[in-house]
Design a protein around this motif. Sequence first.
Motif, PDB file in Angstrom:
ATOM      1  N   LEU A 120      -5.315   2.564   6.095  1.00 36.54           N
ATOM      2  CA  LEU A 120      -5.849   2.622   4.714  1.00 36.54           C
ATOM      3  C   LEU A 120      -7.049   3.562   4.382  1.00 36.54           C
ATOM      4  CD1 LEU A 120      -6.122  -1.149   4.093  1.00 36.54           C
ATOM      5  CD2 LEU A 120      -4.291   0.384   3.190  1.00 36.54           C
ATOM      6  N   ASP A 121      -7.358   3.947   3.270  1.00 40.37           N
ATOM      7  CA  ASP A 121      -8.794   4.801   3.128  1.00 40.37           C
ATOM      8  C   ASP A 121      -9.644   4.022   3.635  1.00 40.37           C
ATOM      9  OD1 ASP A 121      -7.326   6.956   2.346  1.00 40.37           O
ATOM     10  OD2 ASP A 121      -7.355   6.203   0.083  1.00 40.37           O
ATOM     11  N   PHE A 150       0.797  -1.022  -0.062  1.00 37.48           N
ATOM     12  CA  PHE A 150      -0.146   0.040  -0.083  1.00 37.48           C
ATOM     13  C   PHE A 150       0.815   1.328  -0.067  1.00 37.48           C
ATOM     14  CE2 PHE A 150      -2.468  -3.377   1.929  1.00 37.48           C
ATOM     15  CZ  PHE A 150      -3.600  -3.523   0.868  1.00 37.48           C
ATOM     16  N   GLU A 206     -12.677   3.137   2.187  1.00 34.78           N
ATOM     17  CA  GLU A 206     -13.240   1.995   1.254  1.00 34.78           C
ATOM     18  C   GLU A 206     -12.228   1.053   0.986  1.00 34.78           C
ATOM     19  OE1 GLU A 206     -15.374  -0.231  -0.926  1.00 34.78           O
ATOM     20  OE2 GLU A 206     -16.155   1.454   0.329  1.00 34.78           O
ATOM     21  N   ASP A 207     -10.843   1.530   1.088  1.00 33.03           N
ATOM     22  CA  ASP A 207      -9.698   0.543   0.597  1.00 33.03           C
ATOM     23  C   ASP A 207      -9.722  -0.718   1.681  1.00 33.03           C
ATOM     24  OD1 ASP A 207      -9.105   1.961  -1.621  1.00 33.03           O
ATOM     25  OD2 ASP A 207      -7.338   2.805  -0.849  1.00 33.03           O
ATOM     26  N   TRP A 208      -9.896  -0.109   3.142  1.00 35.59           N
ATOM     27  CA  TRP A 208     -10.016  -1.264   4.285  1.00 35.59           C
ATOM     28  C   TRP A 208     -11.130  -2.186   3.950  1.00 35.59           C
ATOM     29  CZ3 TRP A 208     -13.384  -2.624   7.836  1.00 35.59           C
ATOM     30  CH2 TRP A 208     -12.951  -3.282   8.913  1.00 35.59           C
ATOM     31  N   HIS A 209     -12.386  -1.488   3.573  1.00 33.26           N
ATOM     32  CA  HIS A 209     -13.703  -2.309   3.545  1.00 33.26           C
ATOM     33  C   HIS A 209     -13.338  -3.617   2.314  1.00 33.26           C
ATOM     34  CE1 HIS A 209     -16.316  -1.103   6.713  1.00 33.26           C
ATOM     35  NE2 HIS A 209     -15.566   0.203   6.355  1.00 33.26           N
ATOM     36  N   GLN A 210     -12.721  -2.911   1.082  1.00 33.20           N
ATOM     37  CA  GLN A 210     -12.259  -3.660   0.095  1.00 33.20           C
ATOM     38  C   GLN A 210     -11.211  -4.970   0.280  1.00 33.20           C
ATOM     39  OE1 GLN A 210     -10.800  -1.312  -3.209  1.00 33.20           O
ATOM     40  NE2 GLN A 210     -12.862  -0.358  -3.653  1.00 33.20           N
ATOM     41  N   LEU A 211     -10.309  -4.494   1.374  1.00 29.72           N
ATOM     42  CA  LEU A 211      -9.502  -5.623   1.618  1.00 29.72           C
ATOM     43  C   LEU A 211      -9.997  -6.353   2.904  1.00 29.72           C
ATOM     44  CD1 LEU A 211      -6.617  -6.805   2.161  1.00 29.72           C
ATOM     45  CD2 LEU A 211      -6.186  -5.302   4.071  1.00 29.72           C
ATOM     46  N   ALA A 222      -8.528   1.855   9.390  1.00 31.79           N
ATOM     47  CA  ALA A 222      -8.825   2.999   8.580  1.00 31.79           C
ATOM     48  C   ALA A 222      -9.797   3.833   9.563  1.00 31.79           C
ATOM     49  CB  ALA A 222      -9.925   2.555   7.181  1.00 31.79           C
ATOM     50  N   ARG A 249     -11.788  -8.993   0.443  1.00 31.50           N
ATOM     51  CA  ARG A 249     -10.929  -9.796  -0.044  1.00 31.50           C
ATOM     52  C   ARG A 249     -10.467 -10.962   0.740  1.00 31.50           C
ATOM     53  NH1 ARG A 249      -7.291  -6.416  -2.640  1.00 31.50           N
ATOM     54  NH2 ARG A 249      -5.818  -6.485  -1.105  1.00 31.50           N
TER      55      ARG A 249
END
Length: 142
Positions: A81-82, A44, A84-89, A132, A92
């Motif tokens: 993380l940002d 990141f 939304e990036d945290w929620h995407q991770l 985040a 995943r």
Amino acid sequence: MKKITPFHVAVPVYDLVETRAFYRDVLGCEEGRSSDQWVDFDLFGHQFVIHLKPKPAAAEGLHHNPVDGHDVPVPHYGVVLDWEDWHQLERRLKAKGIKFVIEPYIRFKGLPGEQATMFFLDPSGNALEFKAFQDISQLFAK
């Protein structure tokens, strides 16, 4: 808050092939330089290196400290993380079947420093925390 620059951290791993696949394929980190003893990753935007280290005969296990009703593993590392990036991770990792040490949740809800956080281990037992803030100005809030 001052301008953030990339950090560099290197951690020991017991199996370079398995751990390399974890950071590349599970976390989605782009690989940089490498040798038969270490691998560089873009974690990141930060320089993260895994170094091969023989597994000790007797495993020490992780130390834990209580934080917000959870046993937080020490030491640990990770990235803020940002939102939304945290929620995407999170999505995943759940899709890949990652076992969490501390399941994803909102810590300090309604208090200064409210944050999304999750803890899990890499294949060598290194503890990672990704967090985040909806309001990044709360990063160091008291």
